[in-house]
Design a protein around this motif. Structure first.
Motif, PDB file in Angstrom:
ATOM      1  N   ILE A 154       0.850  -1.188   0.000  1.00  0.00           N
ATOM      2  CA  ILE A 154       0.000   0.000   0.000  1.00  0.00           C
ATOM      3  C   ILE A 154       0.887   1.241   0.000  1.00  0.00           C
ATOM      4  O   ILE A 154       1.849   1.334   0.773  1.00  0.00           O
ATOM      5  CB  ILE A 154      -0.937  -0.007   1.216  1.00  0.00           C
ATOM      6  CG1 ILE A 154      -1.968  -1.127   1.061  1.00  0.00           C
ATOM      7  CG2 ILE A 154      -1.634   1.345   1.382  1.00  0.00           C
ATOM      8  CD1 ILE A 154      -2.831  -1.339   2.263  1.00  0.00           C
ATOM      9  N   ILE A 155       0.581   2.179  -0.877  1.00  0.00           N
ATOM     10  CA  ILE A 155       1.379   3.396  -1.019  1.00  0.00           C
ATOM     11  C   ILE A 155       0.679   4.525  -0.263  1.00  0.00           C
ATOM     12  O   ILE A 155      -0.380   5.009  -0.686  1.00  0.00           O
ATOM     13  CB  ILE A 155       1.548   3.776  -2.503  1.00  0.00           C
ATOM     14  CG1 ILE A 155       2.171   2.607  -3.284  1.00  0.00           C
ATOM     15  CG2 ILE A 155       2.396   5.032  -2.647  1.00  0.00           C
ATOM     16  CD1 ILE A 155       2.163   2.809  -4.788  1.00  0.00           C
ATOM     17  N   LEU A 156       1.259   4.927   0.872  1.00  0.00           N
ATOM     18  CA  LEU A 156       0.717   6.052   1.631  1.00  0.00           C
ATOM     19  C   LEU A 156       1.116   7.357   0.946  1.00  0.00           C
ATOM     20  O   LEU A 156       2.225   7.505   0.454  1.00  0.00           O
ATOM     21  CB  LEU A 156       1.219   6.020   3.064  1.00  0.00           C
ATOM     22  CG  LEU A 156       0.854   4.773   3.878  1.00  0.00           C
ATOM     23  CD1 LEU A 156       1.436   4.879   5.291  1.00  0.00           C
ATOM     24  CD2 LEU A 156      -0.654   4.566   3.936  1.00  0.00           C
ATOM     25  N   LYS A 157       0.198   8.305   0.933  1.00  0.00           N
ATOM     26  CA  LYS A 157       0.436   9.587   0.283  1.00  0.00           C
ATOM     27  C   LYS A 157       0.726  10.684   1.314  1.00  0.00           C
ATOM     28  O   LYS A 157       0.129  10.704   2.397  1.00  0.00           O
ATOM     29  CB  LYS A 157      -0.774  10.018  -0.558  1.00  0.00           C
ATOM     30  CG  LYS A 157      -0.832   9.395  -1.957  1.00  0.00           C
ATOM     31  CD  LYS A 157      -1.188   7.934  -1.920  1.00  0.00           C
ATOM     32  CE  LYS A 157      -1.323   7.332  -3.326  1.00  0.00           C
ATOM     33  NZ  LYS A 157      -1.683   5.903  -3.258  1.00  0.00           N
TER      34      LYS A 157
ATOM     35  N   GLU B  36      -4.537   0.543  -7.246  1.00  0.00           N
ATOM     36  CA  GLU B  36      -3.509   0.227  -6.265  1.00  0.00           C
ATOM     37  C   GLU B  36      -4.149  -0.552  -5.121  1.00  0.00           C
ATOM     38  O   GLU B  36      -5.377  -0.536  -4.964  1.00  0.00           O
ATOM     39  CB  GLU B  36      -2.886   1.513  -5.710  1.00  0.00           C
ATOM     40  CG  GLU B  36      -2.140   2.367  -6.726  1.00  0.00           C
ATOM     41  CD  GLU B  36      -1.554   3.634  -6.124  1.00  0.00           C
ATOM     42  OE1 GLU B  36      -0.888   4.370  -6.851  1.00  0.00           O
ATOM     43  OE2 GLU B  36      -1.771   3.880  -4.908  1.00  0.00           O
ATOM     44  N   PRO B  37      -3.354  -1.232  -4.302  1.00  0.00           N
ATOM     45  CA  PRO B  37      -3.910  -1.837  -3.097  1.00  0.00           C
ATOM     46  C   PRO B  37      -4.383  -0.718  -2.142  1.00  0.00           C
ATOM     47  O   PRO B  37      -3.818   0.381  -2.186  1.00  0.00           O
ATOM     48  CB  PRO B  37      -2.737  -2.605  -2.499  1.00  0.00           C
ATOM     49  CG  PRO B  37      -1.673  -2.623  -3.539  1.00  0.00           C
ATOM     50  CD  PRO B  37      -1.905  -1.472  -4.443  1.00  0.00           C
TER      51      PRO B  37
ATOM     52  N   THR C 128      -7.646  -5.221   5.572  1.00  0.00           N
ATOM     53  CA  THR C 128      -6.545  -4.278   5.764  1.00  0.00           C
ATOM     54  C   THR C 128      -6.953  -3.142   6.694  1.00  0.00           C
ATOM     55  O   THR C 128      -8.045  -2.587   6.573  1.00  0.00           O
ATOM     56  CB  THR C 128      -6.118  -3.694   4.405  1.00  0.00           C
ATOM     57  OG1 THR C 128      -5.710  -4.750   3.547  1.00  0.00           O
ATOM     58  CG2 THR C 128      -4.970  -2.704   4.572  1.00  0.00           C
ATOM     59  N   GLN C 129      -6.077  -2.815   7.632  1.00  0.00           N
ATOM     60  CA  GLN C 129      -6.353  -1.680   8.518  1.00  0.00           C
ATOM     61  C   GLN C 129      -6.153  -0.363   7.773  1.00  0.00           C
ATOM     62  O   GLN C 129      -5.200  -0.199   6.993  1.00  0.00           O
ATOM     63  CB  GLN C 129      -5.450  -1.724   9.745  1.00  0.00           C
ATOM     64  CG  GLN C 129      -5.830  -0.693  10.813  1.00  0.00           C
ATOM     65  CD  GLN C 129      -5.096  -0.915  12.109  1.00  0.00           C
ATOM     66  OE1 GLN C 129      -3.876  -1.071  12.140  1.00  0.00           O
ATOM     67  NE2 GLN C 129      -5.843  -0.929  13.215  1.00  0.00           N
TER      68      GLN C 129
ATOM     69  N   MET D 227      -3.668   6.858   3.287  1.00  0.00           N
ATOM     70  CA  MET D 227      -4.240   5.998   2.248  1.00  0.00           C
ATOM     71  C   MET D 227      -5.244   6.796   1.420  1.00  0.00           C
ATOM     72  O   MET D 227      -5.987   7.629   1.955  1.00  0.00           O
ATOM     73  CB  MET D 227      -4.935   4.774   2.865  1.00  0.00           C
ATOM     74  CG  MET D 227      -3.977   3.800   3.541  1.00  0.00           C
ATOM     75  SD  MET D 227      -4.813   2.480   4.470  1.00  0.00           S
ATOM     76  CE  MET D 227      -5.572   1.570   3.152  1.00  0.00           C
ATOM     77  N   VAL D 228      -5.237   6.567   0.110  1.00  0.00           N
ATOM     78  CA  VAL D 228      -6.224   7.158  -0.792  1.00  0.00           C
ATOM     79  C   VAL D 228      -6.886   6.023  -1.553  1.00  0.00           C
ATOM     80  O   VAL D 228      -6.196   5.168  -2.129  1.00  0.00           O
ATOM     81  CB  VAL D 228      -5.579   8.167  -1.766  1.00  0.00           C
ATOM     82  CG1 VAL D 228      -6.616   8.697  -2.753  1.00  0.00           C
ATOM     83  CG2 VAL D 228      -4.937   9.323  -1.001  1.00  0.00           C
ATOM     84  N   LEU D 229      -8.195   5.988  -1.524  1.00  0.00           N
ATOM     85  CA  LEU D 229      -8.910   4.872  -2.148  1.00  0.00           C
ATOM     86  C   LEU D 229     -10.243   5.323  -2.702  1.00  0.00           C
ATOM     87  O   LEU D 229     -10.700   6.434  -2.455  1.00  0.00           O
ATOM     88  CB  LEU D 229      -9.085   3.734  -1.142  1.00  0.00           C
ATOM     89  CG  LEU D 229      -9.592   4.066   0.269  1.00  0.00           C
ATOM     90  CD1 LEU D 229     -11.104   4.169   0.268  1.00  0.00           C
ATOM     91  CD2 LEU D 229      -9.141   3.012   1.260  1.00  0.00           C
TER      92      LEU D 229
END
Length: 250
Positions: free
Chosen positions: A3-6, A177-178, A191-192, A197-199
């Motif tokens: 997971i890619i944190l922004k 993305e995941p 997933t926590q 996170m952006v989703l």
């Protein structure tokens, strides 16, 4: 995949794409009506994005040939724009992914064409309510399953079907993305959710209670198996310590 944190700066860049997308949908809401074709809508969207120095990320994605997905009545997702004219009583979903300087935002909205049936109106209201319930669960410390369960509960209480193969997802520089964000599941699982996170959250429901769908030969268009109506609402949002921040609204 990881997971890619922004960062806050990166979220601001996604927000820039999201604002263009929100304004595009706002203008579409004023323009869409009986007599228009979905191809005309598609061409207008591509022109509008170009005027904002943005591009439609769908076009060319795995060979997809259009700037939008335009799904009418029993088409639930990935409908090809065409020359069919919209008629009073139709419902249509326009799904758009905007690329602004390499950062992406994704939003789908379902529209009423003139006066729609009670069945169609209920489906649209319920699907939009599920989006709002899902967003409310998008806070740090919760899990993806909390979003999924909230969306699922709205469908179950309303007697509509969930299109289970189609799900939300992470987004940033890539369209998908995941993590995956299903529209069904158990609370406190998955997933926590973490700050940064952006989703996307995107309930896709059918007026028939099974939610079963069929893919057409073009490899993209997805229709309800029972001929019932489909609806789809979607926002891109950021997980922040203050709560969910929708990036594709005005």
């Amino acid at each position: 995949m990881k997971i890619i944190l922004k960062t806050q700066d990166e979220i601001a860049k996604i927000r820039e794409a999201g604002k263009i997308l929100a304004e595009c949908h706002q203008e579409l809401a004023r323009r869409i009506g009986p007599g228009m074709t979905t191809l005309e809508i598609d061409q207008w969207v591509e022109s509008y994005l170009a005027s904002r120095k943005a591009t439609p990320e769908q076009k060319g994605y795995r060979g997809y040939p259009f700037a939008t997905c335009a799904s009418v009545n029993d088409v639930v997702c990935h409908g090809f724009p065409n020359h069919r004219r919209l008629e009073n009583g139709d419902i249509i979903t326009i799904d758009i992914v905007v690329n602004k300087n390499g950062w992406l935002a994704d939003s789908a909205w379902s529209y009423r064409i003139g006066e729609v049936s009670e069945e169609a109106n209920k489906l649209l209201l319920v699907t939009h309510q599920a989006l709002e319930k899902g967003i409310a669960q998008a806070v740090p410390g919760n899990r993806v399953g909390d979003i999924s369960s909230a969306v699922q509960n709205v469908a179950r209480e309303s007697g509509v079907g969930i299109v289970k193969p189609l799900i939300g997802h992470g987004i940033g520089r890539s369209m998908h993305e995941p993590p995956d964000v299903p529209n069904f599941g158990r609370a406190r699982t998955g997933t926590q959710l973490r700050e940064g996170m952006v989703l996307t959250i995107e309930p896709i429901f059918t007026s028939g209670d099974t939610g079963a769908v069929l893919w057409e030969d073009d490899g993209w268009t997805i229709r309800t198996a029972d001929g019932s109506l489909g609806a789809h609402y979607e926002h891109t949002l950021a997980i922040t310590k203050e709560g969910p921040v929708v990036l594709t609204s005005l």
